[in-house]
Design a protein around this motif. Structure first.
Motif, PDB file in Angstrom:
ATOM      1  N   MET A 141      -8.770   0.546  -4.104  1.00 31.38           N
ATOM      2  CA  MET A 141      -7.438   0.452  -4.702  1.00 31.38           C
ATOM      3  C   MET A 141      -6.427  -0.001  -3.659  1.00 31.38           C
ATOM      4  SD  MET A 141      -5.627   0.855  -7.464  1.00 31.38           S
ATOM      5  CE  MET A 141      -6.278   2.111  -8.591  1.00 31.38           C
ATOM      6  N   GLY A 142      -5.827  -1.148  -3.896  1.00 30.78           N
ATOM      7  CA  GLY A 142      -4.769  -1.644  -3.040  1.00 30.78           C
ATOM      8  C   GLY A 142      -3.418  -1.467  -3.709  1.00 30.78           C
ATOM      9  N   SER A 143      -2.519  -2.392  -3.475  1.00 34.08           N
ATOM     10  CA  SER A 143      -1.198  -2.395  -4.113  1.00 34.08           C
ATOM     11  C   SER A 143      -0.577  -3.765  -3.912  1.00 34.08           C
ATOM     12  CB  SER A 143      -0.292  -1.330  -3.490  1.00 34.08           C
ATOM     13  OG  SER A 143       1.059  -1.506  -3.901  1.00 34.08           O
ATOM     14  N   VAL A 144       0.214  -4.195  -4.890  1.00 34.47           N
ATOM     15  CA  VAL A 144       0.926  -5.456  -4.701  1.00 34.47           C
ATOM     16  C   VAL A 144       1.884  -5.383  -3.519  1.00 34.47           C
ATOM     17  CG1 VAL A 144       0.772  -6.245  -7.088  1.00 34.47           C
ATOM     18  CG2 VAL A 144       2.687  -4.783  -6.397  1.00 34.47           C
ATOM     19  N   LEU A 145       2.294  -4.175  -3.131  1.00 39.34           N
ATOM     20  CA  LEU A 145       3.209  -4.050  -1.990  1.00 39.34           C
ATOM     21  C   LEU A 145       2.543  -4.441  -0.680  1.00 39.34           C
ATOM     22  CD1 LEU A 145       5.079  -0.736  -2.871  1.00 39.34           C
ATOM     23  CD2 LEU A 145       5.913  -3.089  -3.112  1.00 39.34           C
ATOM     24  N   GLY A 146       1.222  -4.583  -0.678  1.00 41.00           N
ATOM     25  CA  GLY A 146       0.523  -5.042   0.515  1.00 41.00           C
ATOM     26  C   GLY A 146       0.723  -6.523   0.786  1.00 41.00           C
ATOM     27  N   PHE A 147       1.200  -7.277  -0.228  1.00 40.94           N
ATOM     28  CA  PHE A 147       1.401  -8.721  -0.019  1.00 40.94           C
ATOM     29  C   PHE A 147       2.589  -9.278  -0.808  1.00 40.94           C
ATOM     30  CE2 PHE A 147      -1.931  -7.877  -3.122  1.00 40.94           C
ATOM     31  CZ  PHE A 147      -1.483  -8.524  -4.257  1.00 40.94           C
ATOM     32  N   SER A 148       3.236  -8.430  -1.600  1.00 41.14           N
ATOM     33  CA  SER A 148       4.384  -8.885  -2.387  1.00 41.14           C
ATOM     34  C   SER A 148       5.477  -7.820  -2.319  1.00 41.14           C
ATOM     35  CB  SER A 148       3.959  -9.125  -3.850  1.00 41.14           C
ATOM     36  OG  SER A 148       5.046  -9.600  -4.627  1.00 41.14           O
ATOM     37  N   PRO A 149       6.257  -7.811  -1.238  1.00 37.80           N
ATOM     38  CA  PRO A 149       7.231  -6.729  -1.025  1.00 37.80           C
ATOM     39  C   PRO A 149       8.387  -6.758  -2.003  1.00 37.80           C
ATOM     40  CG  PRO A 149       7.411  -8.397   0.690  1.00 37.80           C
ATOM     41  CD  PRO A 149       6.208  -8.757  -0.120  1.00 37.80           C
ATOM     42  N   SER A 150       9.008  -5.599  -2.131  1.00 43.12           N
ATOM     43  CA  SER A 150      10.202  -5.449  -2.960  1.00 43.12           C
ATOM     44  C   SER A 150      11.228  -4.680  -2.132  1.00 43.12           C
ATOM     45  CB  SER A 150       9.865  -4.688  -4.244  1.00 43.12           C
ATOM     46  OG  SER A 150      10.986  -4.584  -5.087  1.00 43.12           O
ATOM     47  N   PRO A 151      12.146  -5.401  -1.464  1.00 40.82           N
ATOM     48  CA  PRO A 151      12.933  -4.797  -0.384  1.00 40.82           C
ATOM     49  C   PRO A 151      14.070  -3.868  -0.787  1.00 40.82           C
ATOM     50  CG  PRO A 151      13.544  -7.091  -0.697  1.00 40.82           C
ATOM     51  CD  PRO A 151      12.369  -6.849  -1.578  1.00 40.82           C
ATOM     52  N   LYS A 152      14.373  -3.756  -2.068  1.00 42.14           N
ATOM     53  CA  LYS A 152      15.471  -2.868  -2.439  1.00 42.14           C
ATOM     54  C   LYS A 152      14.982  -1.486  -2.862  1.00 42.14           C
ATOM     55  CE  LYS A 152      19.614  -2.356  -5.300  1.00 42.14           C
ATOM     56  NZ  LYS A 152      20.580  -2.998  -6.211  1.00 42.14           N
ATOM     57  N   TYR A 153      14.001  -1.441  -3.750  1.00 46.35           N
ATOM     58  CA  TYR A 153      13.599  -0.168  -4.336  1.00 46.35           C
ATOM     59  C   TYR A 153      12.301   0.410  -3.765  1.00 46.35           C
ATOM     60  CZ  TYR A 153      17.054  -1.287  -7.962  1.00 46.35           C
ATOM     61  OH  TYR A 153      18.215  -1.587  -8.633  1.00 46.35           O
ATOM     62  N   PHE A 154      11.500  -0.423  -3.102  1.00 45.34           N
ATOM     63  CA  PHE A 154      10.183   0.027  -2.652  1.00 45.34           C
ATOM     64  C   PHE A 154      10.008  -0.290  -1.163  1.00 45.34           C
ATOM     65  CE2 PHE A 154      10.054  -0.945  -7.146  1.00 45.34           C
ATOM     66  CZ  PHE A 154       9.509   0.219  -7.680  1.00 45.34           C
ATOM     67  N   VAL A 155      10.708   0.498  -0.340  1.00 46.60           N
ATOM     68  CA  VAL A 155      10.745   0.217   1.090  1.00 46.60           C
ATOM     69  C   VAL A 155      10.017   1.331   1.843  1.00 46.60           C
ATOM     70  CG1 VAL A 155      12.202  -0.496   2.998  1.00 46.60           C
ATOM     71  CG2 VAL A 155      13.026  -0.771   0.657  1.00 46.60           C
ATOM     72  N   THR A 156       8.703   1.228   1.892  1.00 47.96           N
ATOM     73  CA  THR A 156       7.870   2.145   2.678  1.00 47.96           C
ATOM     74  C   THR A 156       6.930   1.257   3.494  1.00 47.96           C
ATOM     75  OG1 THR A 156       6.515   2.346   0.672  1.00 47.96           O
ATOM     76  CG2 THR A 156       7.971   4.197   1.213  1.00 47.96           C
ATOM     77  N   HIS A 157       7.334   0.973   4.731  1.00 46.76           N
ATOM     78  CA  HIS A 157       6.643  -0.048   5.510  1.00 46.76           C
ATOM     79  C   HIS A 157       5.261   0.386   5.983  1.00 46.76           C
ATOM     80  CE1 HIS A 157      10.786  -2.064   6.306  1.00 46.76           C
ATOM     81  NE2 HIS A 157      10.219  -2.512   5.206  1.00 46.76           N
ATOM     82  N   ALA A 158       5.066   1.671   6.190  1.00 45.75           N
ATOM     83  CA  ALA A 158       3.725   2.134   6.554  1.00 45.75           C
ATOM     84  C   ALA A 158       2.779   1.996   5.370  1.00 45.75           C
ATOM     85  CB  ALA A 158       3.769   3.587   7.038  1.00 45.75           C
ATOM     86  N   TYR A 159       3.261   2.309   4.183  1.00 48.15           N
ATOM     87  CA  TYR A 159       2.451   2.179   2.972  1.00 48.15           C
ATOM     88  C   TYR A 159       2.054   0.713   2.753  1.00 48.15           C
ATOM     89  CZ  TYR A 159       1.132   2.622  -1.968  1.00 48.15           C
ATOM     90  OH  TYR A 159       0.453   2.589  -3.176  1.00 48.15           O
ATOM     91  N   ALA A 160       3.014  -0.190   2.934  1.00 51.46           N
ATOM     92  CA  ALA A 160       2.723  -1.613   2.784  1.00 51.46           C
ATOM     93  C   ALA A 160       1.680  -2.061   3.805  1.00 51.46           C
ATOM     94  CB  ALA A 160       4.004  -2.434   2.942  1.00 51.46           C
ATOM     95  N   ALA A 161       1.804  -1.553   5.035  1.00 52.33           N
ATOM     96  CA  ALA A 161       0.835  -1.905   6.076  1.00 52.33           C
ATOM     97  C   ALA A 161      -0.562  -1.416   5.711  1.00 52.33           C
ATOM     98  CB  ALA A 161       1.272  -1.311   7.415  1.00 52.33           C
ATOM     99  N   ALA A 162      -0.638  -0.192   5.201  1.00 54.56           N
ATOM    100  CA  ALA A 162      -1.936   0.373   4.829  1.00 54.56           C
ATOM    101  C   ALA A 162      -2.576  -0.419   3.698  1.00 54.56           C
ATOM    102  CB  ALA A 162      -1.776   1.841   4.434  1.00 54.56           C
ATOM    103  N   LYS A 163      -1.797  -0.750   2.689  1.00 56.00           N
ATOM    104  CA  LYS A 163      -2.347  -1.468   1.540  1.00 56.00           C
ATOM    105  C   LYS A 163      -2.723  -2.905   1.903  1.00 56.00           C
ATOM    106  CE  LYS A 163      -2.250   1.898  -1.405  1.00 56.00           C
ATOM    107  NZ  LYS A 163      -3.501   2.510  -1.884  1.00 56.00           N
ATOM    108  N   SER A 164      -1.974  -3.493   2.815  1.00 59.43           N
ATOM    109  CA  SER A 164      -2.351  -4.819   3.306  1.00 59.43           C
ATOM    110  C   SER A 164      -3.651  -4.745   4.100  1.00 59.43           C
ATOM    111  CB  SER A 164      -1.229  -5.391   4.177  1.00 59.43           C
ATOM    112  OG  SER A 164      -1.569  -6.670   4.658  1.00 59.43           O
ATOM    113  N   ALA A 165      -3.785  -3.710   4.908  1.00 55.31           N
ATOM    114  CA  ALA A 165      -4.996  -3.534   5.712  1.00 55.31           C
ATOM    115  C   ALA A 165      -6.229  -3.315   4.841  1.00 55.31           C
ATOM    116  CB  ALA A 165      -4.815  -2.361   6.674  1.00 55.31           C
ATOM    117  N   ILE A 166      -6.053  -2.664   3.696  1.00 57.09           N
ATOM    118  CA  ILE A 166      -7.174  -2.454   2.785  1.00 57.09           C
ATOM    119  C   ILE A 166      -7.768  -3.792   2.358  1.00 57.09           C
ATOM    120  CG2 ILE A 166      -7.710  -1.751   0.406  1.00 57.09           C
ATOM    121  CD1 ILE A 166      -5.848   0.688   0.919  1.00 57.09           C
ATOM    122  N   ILE A 167      -6.916  -4.786   2.165  1.00 59.72           N
ATOM    123  CA  ILE A 167      -7.408  -6.109   1.770  1.00 59.72           C
ATOM    124  C   ILE A 167      -8.236  -6.726   2.887  1.00 59.72           C
ATOM    125  CG2 ILE A 167      -6.717  -8.460   1.175  1.00 59.72           C
ATOM    126  CD1 ILE A 167      -4.280  -7.216  -0.253  1.00 59.72           C
ATOM    127  N   GLY A 168      -7.700  -6.739   4.110  1.00 56.34           N
ATOM    128  CA  GLY A 168      -8.441  -7.307   5.231  1.00 56.34           C
ATOM    129  C   GLY A 168      -9.741  -6.570   5.502  1.00 56.34           C
TER     130      GLY A 168
END
Length: 261
Positions: A141-168
């Motif tokens: 399970m990944g998240s669109v936040l791993g490659f498609s950020p939403s800078p106003k309402y969904f700003v958790t940069h560690a979470y985005a990093a983790a979900k991006s790393a899941i893809i790699g």
């Protein structure tokens, strides 16, 4: 789809999208063992799943949890067809957020919760397939936040990093273990109504934003059942020519700009 004579472990399978996927697998003939942290949720899930459904309580960041799940599923079902790793969550309460405000605890805990837990389950499952000389299936399970950020309402940069790393990570192990017919794929949902998404799901501005950011089906948040067809497709043994793929189940999130009030 016919899932008779198949068996799956779902990490994070006692609530939300994990439990819904477990029910879909069971309805199509699979045996399922679900893992969750809350013992009460585990009992409820096992009751919902009925015969051919098992549950255990455990922390996905602890190596022994997946090892116990594999042993239990193998003994009960006579083998394991695949793994669906759903376990993860927000690190906001530990300090995840915008980088300039993030705490080290927020970073470490978020990566442990979302990435380390997934590494442990994938590693144990790969070892099981190799030891038993079996082909197998892993869906992460990944998240669109791993490659498609939403800078106003969904700003958790560690979470985005983790979900991006899941893809790699998933693509890398998919490539390495393809010679053993072990397939690894990723589903990347957008905002869904789950226990983790309670903050967003109750925010009027965010729900208004979704009408243009996730424009499909009236512009709504996703419901757990919306991923079921994708899960069944990836986990079915007949999908044996698909590996290393990332599928967004997002209501149009990655295609849309999204308009603010």
């Amino acid at each position: 789809m016919d899932f008779k004579s198949t068996s799956y472990i779902i990490m994070g399978g006692t609530t939300g999208m994990g439990l819904t996927a477990a029910k879909a697998l069971k309805a199509n003939g699979a045996n399922v063992l679900v893992v969750g942290r809350n013992p009460d949720n585990c009992k409820k899930a096992e009751k919902v799943l009925g015969q051919g459904g098992l549950s255990i309580s455990g922390d996905a960041t602890v190596p022994e949890t997946i090892k116990t799940a594999i042993q239990m599923a193998n003994n009960a079902f006579g083998g394991i067809t695949g793994l669906f790793h759903v376990a993860g969550g927000s690190g906001r309460k530990w300090g995840d957020g915008p980088l300039d405000q993030m705490t080290l605890d927020g970073w470490n805990k978020t990566l442990e919760l979302n990435l380390t837990s997934l590494m442990l389950s994938n590693q144990a499952m790969i070892r099981y397939f190799l030891e038993h000389e079996k082909e197998g299936i892993i869906l992460n399970m990944g998240s669109v936040l791993g490659f498609s950020p939403s800078p106003k309402y969904f700003v958790t940069h560690a979470y985005a990093a983790a979900k991006s790393a899941i893809i790699g990570f998933s693509k890398s192990i998919a490539a390495y273990y393809a010679q053993h017919n072990i397939r690894v794929n990723v589903i990347a949902p957008s905002l869904f109504i789950t226990p983790m998404a309670k903050r967003a799901a109750e925010d009027r501005e965010i729900l208004q934003f979704l009408k243009t950011k996730q424009p499909l089906d009236g512009g709504r948040a996703g419901e757990s059942e919306d991923i079921d067809n994708a899960v069944l497709m990836f986990l079915h043994p007949d999908s044996k020519f698909i590996t290393g793929q990332v599928l967004s189940v997002d209501g149009g999130w990655t295609l849309s700009e999204g308009q603010y009030i």
